[in-house]
Design a protein around this motif. Structure first.
Motif, mmCIF file in Angstrom:
data_model
loop_
_atom_site.group_PDB
_atom_site.id
_atom_site.type_symbol
_atom_site.label_atom_id
_atom_site.label_comp_id
_atom_site.label_asym_id
_atom_site.label_seq_id
_atom_site.Cartn_x
_atom_site.Cartn_y
_atom_site.Cartn_z
ATOM 1 N N GLY B 1 0.809 -1.194 0.000
ATOM 2 C CA GLY B 1 0.000 0.000 0.000
ATOM 3 C C GLY B 1 0.855 1.261 0.000
ATOM 4 O O GLY B 1 2.073 1.192 0.069
ATOM 5 N N ALA B 2 0.193 2.386 -0.007
ATOM 6 C CA ALA B 2 0.893 3.652 -0.115
ATOM 7 C C ALA B 2 1.552 4.055 1.183
ATOM 8 O O ALA B 2 2.507 4.830 1.174
ATOM 9 C CB ALA B 2 -0.089 4.727 -0.561
ATOM 10 N N GLY B 3 1.031 3.587 2.295
ATOM 11 C CA GLY B 3 1.565 3.999 3.583
ATOM 12 C C GLY B 3 1.732 2.806 4.503
ATOM 13 O O GLY B 3 1.549 1.656 4.116
ATOM 14 N N VAL B 4 2.084 3.123 5.744
ATOM 15 C CA VAL B 4 2.201 2.095 6.769
ATOM 16 C C VAL B 4 0.812 1.874 7.367
ATOM 17 O O VAL B 4 0.173 2.831 7.813
ATOM 18 C CB VAL B 4 3.198 2.523 7.860
ATOM 19 C CG1 VAL B 4 3.253 1.487 8.972
ATOM 20 C CG2 VAL B 4 4.583 2.741 7.237
ATOM 21 N N SER B 5 0.369 0.635 7.367
ATOM 22 C CA SER B 5 -0.970 0.313 7.840
ATOM 23 C C SER B 5 -0.895 -0.391 9.194
ATOM 24 O O SER B 5 -0.132 -1.352 9.358
ATOM 25 C CB SER B 5 -1.678 -0.587 6.824
ATOM 26 O OG SER B 5 -2.927 -1.008 7.314
ATOM 27 N N GLN B 6 -1.688 0.088 10.149
ATOM 28 C CA GLN B 6 -1.716 -0.535 11.466
ATOM 29 C C GLN B 6 -3.139 -0.936 11.804
ATOM 30 O O GLN B 6 -4.082 -0.156 11.619
ATOM 31 C CB GLN B 6 -1.193 0.429 12.539
ATOM 32 C CG GLN B 6 0.289 0.701 12.412
ATOM 33 C CD GLN B 6 0.814 1.462 13.611
ATOM 34 O OE1 GLN B 6 1.231 2.620 13.509
ATOM 35 N NE2 GLN B 6 0.802 0.814 14.766
ATOM 36 N N THR B 7 -3.270 -2.164 12.285
ATOM 37 C CA THR B 7 -4.584 -2.651 12.687
ATOM 38 C C THR B 7 -4.494 -3.371 14.029
ATOM 39 O O THR B 7 -3.462 -3.976 14.342
ATOM 40 C CB THR B 7 -5.146 -3.629 11.639
ATOM 41 O OG1 THR B 7 -4.191 -4.659 11.394
ATOM 42 C CG2 THR B 7 -5.480 -2.907 10.341
ATOM 43 N N PRO B 8 -5.568 -3.316 14.836
ATOM 44 C CA PRO B 8 -6.711 -2.430 14.643
ATOM 45 C C PRO B 8 -6.346 -0.979 14.941
ATOM 46 O O PRO B 8 -5.281 -0.718 15.477
ATOM 47 C CB PRO B 8 -7.707 -2.969 15.679
ATOM 48 C CG PRO B 8 -6.839 -3.477 16.780
ATOM 49 C CD PRO B 8 -5.619 -4.058 16.104
ATOM 50 N N SER B 9 -7.224 -0.061 14.625
ATOM 51 C CA SER B 9 -6.944 1.340 14.956
ATOM 52 C C SER B 9 -7.213 1.596 16.438
ATOM 53 O O SER B 9 -6.578 2.456 17.050
ATOM 54 C CB SER B 9 -7.780 2.279 14.086
ATOM 55 O OG SER B 9 -9.143 1.962 14.207
ATOM 56 N N ASN B 10 -8.148 0.853 16.982
ATOM 57 C CA ASN B 10 -8.468 0.942 18.401
ATOM 58 C C ASN B 10 -8.650 -0.464 18.962
ATOM 59 O O ASN B 10 -9.222 -1.326 18.303
ATOM 60 C CB ASN B 10 -9.771 1.714 18.632
ATOM 61 C CG ASN B 10 -9.569 3.208 18.568
ATOM 62 O OD1 ASN B 10 -9.067 3.804 19.501
ATOM 63 N ND2 ASN B 10 -9.945 3.800 17.453
ATOM 64 N N LYS B 11 -8.170 -0.649 20.195
ATOM 65 C CA LYS B 11 -8.331 -1.931 20.858
ATOM 66 C C LYS B 11 -8.577 -1.694 22.337
ATOM 67 O O LYS B 11 -7.783 -1.021 23.000
ATOM 68 C CB LYS B 11 -7.069 -2.782 20.667
ATOM 69 C CG LYS B 11 -7.062 -4.110 21.409
ATOM 70 C CD LYS B 11 -8.000 -5.102 20.784
ATOM 71 C CE LYS B 11 -7.927 -6.451 21.496
ATOM 72 N NZ LYS B 11 -8.905 -7.410 20.922
#
Lengths: 114, 117
Positions: B1-11
């Motif tokens: 993808g175009a950027g750094v992806s982090q999941t989940p956004s909230n936990k």
């Protein structure tokens, strides 16, 4: 150990006012210096960086910073702020010898009033 | 993808539970970093990967924290027996290579906000 101090916790300015955010670091060796910005709800983005050379560094969106080695400072400036500059600003320093840590200050929240 | 992806956004998790936080770096970035940002503080370094190996884990606060990057791309930060003090935003960054000291060419993700209740 390295440390970074940002003395202004929250700065409130009117549009078109001039901005200067202070940053001082504590480290005896050669450092790289950074300013990052975090707009509301967004990720940290690099504003500008200093590795060597001209101590006056130009960044994006009209920001600049001046490295003063004798004062261990790297203050961020902008001649005329806009409402869209409302964000959190972080100063950071790393060691040029190849260490993997980026040390951040506690951040300065800038609020620009239209 | 175009950027750094982090999941989940909230936990949100209960004290004592185990959590995993995921980071998907920019394709081709060999260096990956985890930072933790507590309320009112700047990000603090946790661990750095070069490829699959943890090259520097000196920032991990204790042995409840562990991170892996088995194939040299996606990384998972694992926290066992969570405590309320673990509540923070966990940030991931990646770069092409360590370069001239840390911070060179970093791209940060938006973070995972972990709340331990």
């Amino acid at each position: 150990a390295q440390s970074v101090s940002q003395h202004n916790h929250h700065v409130i300015l009117s549009e078109a006012a001039s901005l200067e955010l202070g940053c001082n670091y504590s480290y005896g060796g050669t450092v790289n210096l950074f300013w990052y910005v975090q707009y509301p709800g967004q990720h940290l983005q690099l504003l500008l960086k200093y590795f060597s050379g001209d101590p006056l560094v130009k960044g994006i969106k009209g920001f600049e910073a001046e490295f003063i080695k004798s004062k261990f400072s790297f203050n961020l400036r902008k001649p005329s702020v806009q409402w869209s500059d409302t964000a959190e600003y972080f100063c950071a320093v790393s060691d040029q010898t190849g260490a993997n840590n980026l040390f951040f200050g506690t951040g300065t929240r800038l609020t620009v009033i239209p | 993808g175009a950027g750094v992806s982090q999941t989940p956004s909230n936990k949100v998790t209960e004290k004592g539970k185990y959590v995993e936080l995921r980071c998907d770096p920019i394709s081709g970035h060999t260096a990956l970093y985890w930072y933790r940002q507590s309320l009112g503080q700047g990000p603090e370094f946790l661990i750095y990967f070069q490829g699959t190996g943890a090259a520097d884990d000196s920032g991990l606060p204790n042995d409840r924290f562990f991170a892996v990057r088995p194939e040299g791309s996606v990384s998972t930060l694992k926290i066992q027996r969570t405590e309320r003090g673990d509540s923070a935003v966990y940030l991931c960054a990646s770069s092409l290579a360590p370069g001239q000291g840390a911070g060179n060419g970093y791209t940060f993700g938006s973070g995972t906000r972990l709340t331990v209740v």
